[in-house]
Design a protein around this motif. Structure first.
Motif, PDB file in Angstrom:
ATOM      1  N   ALA A  47       0.852  -1.182   0.000  1.00 41.59           N
ATOM      2  CA  ALA A  47       0.000   0.000   0.000  1.00 41.59           C
ATOM      3  C   ALA A  47       0.888   1.231   0.000  1.00 41.59           C
ATOM      4  CB  ALA A  47      -0.917  -0.007   1.208  1.00 41.59           C
ATOM      5  N   GLY A  48       0.760   2.074  -1.017  1.00 39.16           N
ATOM      6  CA  GLY A  48       1.585   3.272  -1.113  1.00 39.16           C
ATOM      7  C   GLY A  48       2.902   2.985  -1.802  1.00 39.16           C
ATOM      8  N   SER A  49       3.868   3.878  -1.613  1.00 40.98           N
ATOM      9  CA  SER A  49       5.150   3.741  -2.289  1.00 40.98           C
ATOM     10  C   SER A  49       5.964   2.576  -1.725  1.00 40.98           C
ATOM     11  CB  SER A  49       5.942   5.046  -2.174  1.00 40.98           C
ATOM     12  OG  SER A  49       6.192   5.317  -0.814  1.00 40.98           O
ATOM     13  N   LYS A 107       6.407   4.015  -7.321  1.00 41.15           N
ATOM     14  CA  LYS A 107       5.163   4.754  -7.061  1.00 41.15           C
ATOM     15  C   LYS A 107       4.172   3.955  -6.213  1.00 41.15           C
ATOM     16  CE  LYS A 107       1.840   7.753  -9.270  1.00 41.15           C
ATOM     17  NZ  LYS A 107       1.512   8.471 -10.494  1.00 41.15           N
ATOM     18  N   SER A 108       3.870   2.718  -6.601  1.00 35.77           N
ATOM     19  CA  SER A 108       2.904   1.906  -5.859  1.00 35.77           C
ATOM     20  C   SER A 108       2.922   0.493  -6.400  1.00 35.77           C
ATOM     21  CB  SER A 108       1.492   2.483  -6.010  1.00 35.77           C
ATOM     22  OG  SER A 108       1.051   2.343  -7.347  1.00 35.77           O
TER      23      SER A 108
END
Length: 121
Positions: A47-49, A107-108
């Motif tokens: 979740a997220g970077s 980025k993800s």
């Protein structure tokens, strides 16, 4: 005698109700287990970077790409490999050269091919 029959009837009804609830819970748990088989859970860290360590093998600021030899990235289940990434902003490539050991941020999990940060180590 009538009181015993009523108590027996209530006990029987209660036993049936408990059995029905127990069976429903078991069926629900089985459905949840089967649901997880059909669709593997994404790693929590995804979740997220996502951060990774790598060695720079090529830089093309004009094209907005960087090639990296990176270690395994467990957050997205990638083994160690060499590959080219797009950078979100070509300015992050300033001062980065072939052979540099870097920390990168992807980025993800949905867009792991995009590098959002490159930092020399």
């Amino acid at each position: 005698m009538k009181g015993k029959l009523i108590a027996l009837a209530i006990s029987g009804a209660l036993a049936v109700a408990i059995a029905a609830c127990s069976q429903e819970t078991t069926t629900l748990a089985a459905k949840e287990d089967m649901g997880s088989m059909a669709e593997p859970a994404a790693p929590a860290a995804a979740a997220g970077s996502i951060r990774a360590a790598a060695t720079v093998t090529a830089v093309d600021a004009t094209a907005g790409t960087i090639s990296l030899d990176h270690g395994a990235i467990p957050a997205i289940s990638w083994p160690a490999m060499s590959m080219q990434f797009r950078v979100e902003d070509p300015a992050i490539l300033l001062g980065i050269a072939v052979g540099d050991r870097v920390a990168v941020e992807l980025k993800s999990a949905e867009e792991p091919e995009i590098v959002t940060m490159v930092q020399k180590q």
